[in-house]
Design a protein around this motif. Structure first.
Motif, PDB file in Angstrom:
ATOM      1  N   THR A  28       2.798   6.619   1.629  1.00  0.00           N
ATOM      2  CA  THR A  28       4.132   6.191   1.213  1.00  0.00           C
ATOM      3  C   THR A  28       5.183   6.409   2.296  1.00  0.00           C
ATOM      4  O   THR A  28       6.314   5.967   2.147  1.00  0.00           O
ATOM      5  N   TRP A  68      -8.132   4.848   2.399  1.00  0.00           N
ATOM      6  CA  TRP A  68      -7.799   4.466   1.025  1.00  0.00           C
ATOM      7  C   TRP A  68      -8.917   4.821   0.047  1.00  0.00           C
ATOM      8  O   TRP A  68      -8.665   5.209  -1.082  1.00  0.00           O
ATOM      9  N   PHE A  92      -4.008   2.018  -6.832  1.00  0.00           N
ATOM     10  CA  PHE A  92      -2.737   2.290  -6.165  1.00  0.00           C
ATOM     11  C   PHE A  92      -2.194   3.660  -6.556  1.00  0.00           C
ATOM     12  O   PHE A  92      -1.771   4.454  -5.701  1.00  0.00           O
ATOM     13  N   GLU A  93      -2.213   3.954  -7.854  1.00  0.00           N
ATOM     14  CA  GLU A  93      -1.662   5.219  -8.341  1.00  0.00           C
ATOM     15  C   GLU A  93      -2.421   6.414  -7.783  1.00  0.00           C
ATOM     16  O   GLU A  93      -1.828   7.445  -7.428  1.00  0.00           O
ATOM     17  N   HIS A 109      -6.527  -3.075  -5.301  1.00  0.00           N
ATOM     18  CA  HIS A 109      -6.545  -1.966  -4.350  1.00  0.00           C
ATOM     19  C   HIS A 109      -7.898  -1.284  -4.248  1.00  0.00           C
ATOM     20  O   HIS A 109      -8.237  -0.698  -3.210  1.00  0.00           O
ATOM     21  N   ARG A 167       2.231   1.937  -9.729  1.00  0.00           N
ATOM     22  CA  ARG A 167       2.288   0.597  -9.137  1.00  0.00           C
ATOM     23  C   ARG A 167       3.662   0.018  -9.426  1.00  0.00           C
ATOM     24  O   ARG A 167       4.164   0.139 -10.553  1.00  0.00           O
ATOM     25  N   PHE A 205       0.813  -1.215   0.000  1.00  0.00           N
ATOM     26  CA  PHE A 205       0.000   0.000   0.000  1.00  0.00           C
ATOM     27  C   PHE A 205       0.853   1.276   0.000  1.00  0.00           C
ATOM     28  O   PHE A 205       0.428   2.297   0.506  1.00  0.00           O
ATOM     29  N   GLY A 206       2.052   1.177  -0.580  1.00  0.00           N
ATOM     30  CA  GLY A 206       2.793   2.390  -0.845  1.00  0.00           C
ATOM     31  C   GLY A 206       4.140   2.555  -0.199  1.00  0.00           C
ATOM     32  O   GLY A 206       4.910   3.429  -0.595  1.00  0.00           O
ATOM     33  N   MET A 231       4.586  -6.846  -5.570  1.00  0.00           N
ATOM     34  CA  MET A 231       3.159  -6.525  -5.680  1.00  0.00           C
ATOM     35  C   MET A 231       2.396  -7.678  -6.338  1.00  0.00           C
ATOM     36  O   MET A 231       2.604  -7.969  -7.504  1.00  0.00           O
ATOM     37  N   THR A 254      -1.691   6.748  -3.791  1.00  0.00           N
ATOM     38  CA  THR A 254      -0.324   6.994  -3.347  1.00  0.00           C
ATOM     39  C   THR A 254       0.392   8.084  -4.130  1.00  0.00           C
ATOM     40  O   THR A 254       1.408   8.610  -3.660  1.00  0.00           O
TER      41      THR A 254
END
Length: 356
Positions: A321, A332, A337-338, A227, A345, A204-205, A221, A341
């Motif tokens: 991060t 979240w 993910f992108e 996510h 990814r 998760f970052g 990953m 964070t």
């Protein structure tokens, strides 16, 4: 069908499914003896059905934890050879069980410069497969049969405790949380998902780093980690997870491992904050492997850890991060993910087919 195959087929869902135990007014524990039996059995059954796992096919996988034990148990019933690629974190008690079940263990003694032991194991796994043309790899990180296997767990939860509003659980391969929550949301889209990770896990970052808390988190990953399933994420330290594991035992007589403790720490807090929500916390395995560590006060004291000190609440973080130094929480909000964070990814992801 052989006698061994018959024994494998006759394993009932009741042997795989968790006990549902009330832990509070609105909190239930899904207490597994060994959660990884669910995907291990499902993946192997599907492989037999597709013809990918013939009578002479060797099963091979990379693992240092309970998925390996689950595969060893199922391979013994199927009468198939099993090779596991592992690393020094494999504890002596688990190693003895694996060997007694007839498993061949390939050890990676040194981590890879990038990706750590998991990357080193992937490379050795590829070499093992190149040496034998008739192998099947369950690929727990990438195989969609992993999350799909948890549909029976979701059905069991709903049938036992009623409509579930939130599932809290540790995240490693992504299979149990993504599969269980995904199945529950097919009927109730509002079901919340709270993931539990540990600091310096890439999931998760965080940047990859040394992690004392095992059984959750990852250096690579997994493709099975979606996510967008997660509403919030918590990171726990090893000391916090161990203390919560002991509290779970002392207050509820549940003898579970430290990933269960980490999930319980988060679950009890989340349930208290949301008293109108029916919550289920995933408790993946029993504590017998940890009697000489987590359940040994002398061992804990030698490492400066106390089983009686449990934090009351997580610190709120705004940047997932940046690792905190203690239990922390990030909203979240079911983002990619992108988006959550601000990072891409990780490129060296365990993508589908990477282990072939």
């Amino acid at each position: 069908m052989t006698v061994v195959d018959t024994a494998f087929q006759e394993i009932t869902q009741a042997q795989l499914l968790p006990r549902m135990i009330r832990l509070g007014d609105n909190l239930y524990g899904a207490s597994f003896s060994l959660m990884k039996l669910v995907p291990a059995r499902h993946i192997l059954l599907k492989a037999v059905e597709r013809g990918d796992l013939g009578p002479d096919t060797e099963i091979v996988e990379t693992t240092s934890g309970t998925f390996g034990l689950a595969l060893a148990m199922q391979a013994a019933l199927l009468g198939r050879r099993l090779t596991l690629v592992s690393d020094p974190v494999l504890d002596a008690n688990l190693r003895r069980r694996l060997l007694d079940l007839g498993t061949r263990i390939e050890m990676c003694e040194q981590p890879a410069p990038v990706g750590g032991y998991q990357e080193a194991r992937l490379r050795r796994l590829a070499e093992v497969r190149a040496e034998n043309p008739d192998t099947f790899c369950p690929e727990q990180y990438t195989n969609p049969d992993n999350p799909a296997s948890y549909a029976i767990v979701a059905e069991h939860m709903a049938a036992t405790v009623g409509p579930v509003d939130c599932v809290i659980g540790p995240v490693g391969s992504g299979g149990s949380m993504c599969g269980t929550v995904g199945a529950l949301r097919s009927a109730r889209p509002g079901v919340a998902a709270v993931g539990v990770d540990t600091h310096r896990s890439v999931l998760f970052g965080h940047d990859d780093g040394s992690r004392a808390l095992r059984g959750l988190g990852n250096s690579l990953m997994p493709a099975n980690l979606d996510h967008t399933v997660f509403d919030e994420v918590h990171w726990c330290t090893v000391g916090e997870a161990y203390a919560a594991t002991r509290r779970l035992h002392r207050e509820h007589a549940l003898f579970q491992g430290p990933t269960s403790g980490a999930a319980y720490l988060v679950g009890r807090w989340w349930a208290a904050r949301n008293p109108d929500a029916r919550c289920v916390v995933m408790l993946p395995d029993e504590g017998y492997r940890y009697q000489e560590t987590v359940y040994d006060d002398t061992w804990l004291a030698a490492r400066g850890l106390r089983p009686d000190v449990l934090p009351q609440a997580p610190a709120e973080v705004t940047d997932p991060t940046v690792p905190a130094t203690a239990w922390s929480r990030f909203a979240w909000r079911r983002r990619a993910f992108e988006d959550a964070t601000g990072r891409s990814r990780p490129r060296r992801a365990v993508e589908a087919g990477a282990l072939r």
